[in-house]
Motif scaffolding. Structure first.
Motif, PDB file in Angstrom:
ATOM      1  N   GLY A   1       0.768  -1.228   0.000  1.00 20.70           N
ATOM      2  CA  GLY A   1       0.000   0.000   0.000  1.00 20.70           C
ATOM      3  C   GLY A   1       0.798   1.276   0.000  1.00 20.70           C
ATOM      4  O   GLY A   1       0.310   2.303   0.447  1.00 20.70           O
ATOM      5  N   CYS A   2       2.044   1.256  -0.500  1.00 17.16           N
ATOM      6  CA  CYS A   2       2.792   2.519  -0.531  1.00 17.16           C
ATOM      7  C   CYS A   2       2.685   3.201  -1.883  1.00 17.16           C
ATOM      8  O   CYS A   2       3.208   4.292  -2.079  1.00 17.16           O
ATOM      9  CB  CYS A   2       4.241   2.330  -0.115  1.00 17.16           C
ATOM     10  N   GLY A   3       2.019   2.576  -2.835  1.00 20.85           N
ATOM     11  CA  GLY A   3       1.737   3.216  -4.119  1.00 20.85           C
ATOM     12  C   GLY A   3       2.971   3.687  -4.847  1.00 20.85           C
ATOM     13  O   GLY A   3       3.964   2.988  -4.934  1.00 20.85           O
ATOM     14  N   ASP A   4       2.898   4.898  -5.350  1.00 16.16           N
ATOM     15  CA  ASP A   4       3.975   5.439  -6.182  1.00 16.16           C
ATOM     16  C   ASP A   4       5.200   5.856  -5.377  1.00 16.16           C
ATOM     17  O   ASP A   4       6.213   6.238  -5.954  1.00 16.16           O
ATOM     18  CB  ASP A   4       3.466   6.655  -6.967  1.00 16.16           C
ATOM     19  N   ALA A   5       5.124   5.817  -4.060  1.00 17.07           N
ATOM     20  CA  ALA A   5       6.257   6.244  -3.241  1.00 17.07           C
ATOM     21  C   ALA A   5       7.406   5.242  -3.275  1.00 17.07           C
ATOM     22  O   ALA A   5       8.514   5.564  -2.866  1.00 17.07           O
ATOM     23  CB  ALA A   5       5.812   6.453  -1.792  1.00 17.07           C
ATOM     24  N   CYS A   6       7.161   4.035  -3.764  1.00 18.28           N
ATOM     25  CA  CYS A   6       8.198   3.009  -3.792  1.00 18.28           C
ATOM     26  C   CYS A   6       8.998   3.104  -5.089  1.00 18.28           C
ATOM     27  O   CYS A   6       8.430   2.998  -6.166  1.00 18.28           O
ATOM     28  CB  CYS A   6       7.576   1.616  -3.691  1.00 18.28           C
ATOM     29  N   PRO A   7      10.314   3.306  -4.976  1.00 18.94           N
ATOM     30  CA  PRO A   7      11.122   3.363  -6.190  1.00 18.94           C
ATOM     31  C   PRO A   7      11.175   2.003  -6.872  1.00 18.94           C
ATOM     32  O   PRO A   7      11.174   0.971  -6.213  1.00 18.94           O
ATOM     33  CB  PRO A   7      12.506   3.778  -5.688  1.00 18.94           C
ATOM     34  N   VAL A   8      11.210   2.018  -8.197  1.00 17.64           N
ATOM     35  CA  VAL A   8      11.230   0.785  -8.969  1.00 17.64           C
ATOM     36  C   VAL A   8      12.528   0.722  -9.772  1.00 17.64           C
ATOM     37  O   VAL A   8      12.874   1.668 -10.468  1.00 17.64           O
ATOM     38  CB  VAL A   8      10.018   0.711  -9.924  1.00 17.64           C
ATOM     39  N   PHE A   9      13.245  -0.384  -9.627  1.00 22.59           N
ATOM     40  CA  PHE A   9      14.473  -0.600 -10.377  1.00 22.59           C
ATOM     41  C   PHE A   9      14.287  -1.799 -11.293  1.00 22.59           C
ATOM     42  O   PHE A   9      13.754  -2.824 -10.867  1.00 22.59           O
ATOM     43  CB  PHE A   9      15.651  -0.875  -9.431  1.00 22.59           C
ATOM     44  N   PRO A  10      14.729  -1.715 -12.530  1.00 22.46           N
ATOM     45  CA  PRO A  10      14.618  -2.854 -13.443  1.00 22.46           C
ATOM     46  C   PRO A  10      15.376  -4.062 -12.894  1.00 22.46           C
ATOM     47  O   PRO A  10      16.406  -3.907 -12.242  1.00 22.46           O
ATOM     48  CB  PRO A  10      15.285  -2.347 -14.724  1.00 22.46           C
ATOM     49  N   GLY A  11      14.843  -5.229 -13.149  1.00 23.70           N
ATOM     50  CA  GLY A  11      15.523  -6.449 -12.750  1.00 23.70           C
ATOM     51  C   GLY A  11      15.228  -6.905 -11.333  1.00 23.70           C
ATOM     52  O   GLY A  11      15.670  -7.984 -10.927  1.00 23.70           O
ATOM     53  N   LYS A  12      14.518  -6.115 -10.571  1.00 25.46           N
ATOM     54  CA  LYS A  12      14.138  -6.518  -9.207  1.00 25.46           C
ATOM     55  C   LYS A  12      12.822  -7.267  -9.262  1.00 25.46           C
ATOM     56  O   LYS A  12      11.993  -7.036 -10.128  1.00 25.46           O
ATOM     57  CB  LYS A  12      13.947  -5.296  -8.303  1.00 25.46           C
ATOM     58  N   ARG A  13      12.633  -8.141  -8.314  1.00 27.43           N
ATOM     59  CA  ARG A  13      11.346  -8.818  -8.183  1.00 27.43           C
ATOM     60  C   ARG A  13      10.489  -7.984  -7.226  1.00 27.43           C
ATOM     61  O   ARG A  13      10.899  -7.692  -6.106  1.00 27.43           O
ATOM     62  CB  ARG A  13      11.553 -10.229  -7.613  1.00 27.43           C
ATOM     63  N   TYR A  14       9.310  -7.613  -7.693  1.00 27.17           N
ATOM     64  CA  TYR A  14       8.377  -6.834  -6.882  1.00 27.17           C
ATOM     65  C   TYR A  14       7.111  -7.629  -6.652  1.00 27.17           C
ATOM     66  O   TYR A  14       6.626  -8.306  -7.553  1.00 27.17           O
ATOM     67  CB  TYR A  14       8.004  -5.513  -7.575  1.00 27.17           C
ATOM     68  N   GLU A  15       6.610  -7.548  -5.442  1.00 29.64           N
ATOM     69  CA  GLU A  15       5.292  -8.096  -5.124  1.00 29.64           C
ATOM     70  C   GLU A  15       4.537  -7.013  -4.376  1.00 29.64           C
ATOM     71  O   GLU A  15       5.117  -6.325  -3.534  1.00 29.64           O
ATOM     72  CB  GLU A  15       5.410  -9.341  -4.227  1.00 29.64           C
ATOM     73  N   ASP A  16       3.260  -6.853  -4.703  1.00 29.18           N
ATOM     74  CA  ASP A  16       2.435  -5.908  -3.961  1.00 29.18           C
ATOM     75  C   ASP A  16       1.373  -6.715  -3.226  1.00 29.18           C
ATOM     76  O   ASP A  16       0.577  -7.406  -3.855  1.00 29.18           O
ATOM     77  CB  ASP A  16       1.794  -4.879  -4.897  1.00 29.18           C
ATOM     78  N   TRP A  17       1.424  -6.671  -1.906  1.00 26.50           N
ATOM     79  CA  TRP A  17       0.475  -7.417  -1.078  1.00 26.50           C
ATOM     80  C   TRP A  17      -0.612  -6.467  -0.611  1.00 26.50           C
ATOM     81  O   TRP A  17      -0.346  -5.513   0.113  1.00 26.50           O
ATOM     82  CB  TRP A  17       1.172  -8.035   0.121  1.00 26.50           C
ATOM     83  N   ALA A  18      -1.847  -6.725  -1.035  1.00 26.82           N
ATOM     84  CA  ALA A  18      -2.986  -5.926  -0.582  1.00 26.82           C
ATOM     85  C   ALA A  18      -3.410  -6.463   0.782  1.00 26.82           C
ATOM     86  O   ALA A  18      -4.035  -7.510   0.878  1.00 26.82           O
ATOM     87  CB  ALA A  18      -4.125  -6.025  -1.587  1.00 26.82           C
ATOM     88  N   LEU A  19      -3.010  -5.760   1.817  1.00 27.12           N
ATOM     89  CA  LEU A  19      -3.302  -6.163   3.195  1.00 27.12           C
ATOM     90  C   LEU A  19      -3.984  -5.012   3.921  1.00 27.12           C
ATOM     91  O   LEU A  19      -3.649  -3.852   3.705  1.00 27.12           O
ATOM     92  CB  LEU A  19      -2.008  -6.502   3.939  1.00 27.12           C
TER      93      LEU A  19
END
Length: 133
Positions: A85-103
């Motif tokens: 739930g941090c939305g756009d505040a989370c920086p995104v780097f190519p090649g990283k694994r991202y998961e967004d948990w709706a909690l």
């Protein structure tokens, strides 16, 4: 060359509830097999007391944890970034694994409503851990 330990970063806005519970679960379940970090885009002054209580019921002490500010270095060092739930505040780097948990955010909720969040966090952490090791 020995295998490096995977690093997991849990991120939520205040780094006081969900991300702290997730980090507590992963440390508890993985031991020293995974490096665990947590941070927030707008860290609170202190960890959520009800989250501490809910985790203590499972024998996991997160009372000594302090909310930390999210840095790009923290994201860069992580192999997996789990956002909550941090939305756009989370920086995104190519090649990283991202998961967004709706909690559900446990802020302001009574312990009876935080326990199901704690249990859902555990189930998701167990799934993540199975993937990593």
């Amino acid at each position: 060359m020995p295998d490096q330990k995977p690093a997991v970063l849990f991120v939520c806005v205040h780094n006081a509830g969900r991300s702290q519970m997730a980090a507590g679960w992963l440390r508890h379940l993985a031991g020293d097999r995974v490096d665990v970090f947590s941070a927030g885009s707008e860290p609170a002054d202190r960890i959520n007391a009800i989250a501490v209580q809910a985790m203590a019921e499972e024998g996991i002490d997160i009372a000594g944890e302090q909310p930390a500010v999210l840095t790009t270095d923290a994201v860069r060092q992580a192999d997996v970034v789990v956002t909550m739930g941090c939305g756009d505040a989370c920086p995104v780097f190519p090649g990283k694994r991202y998961e967004d948990w709706a909690l559900t955010d446990p802020a302001g909720l009574p312990i009876e409503q935080v326990r199901p969040v704690r249990d859902e966090v555990r189930a998701r952490v167990e799934g993540l851990l199975a993937d990593l090791v």
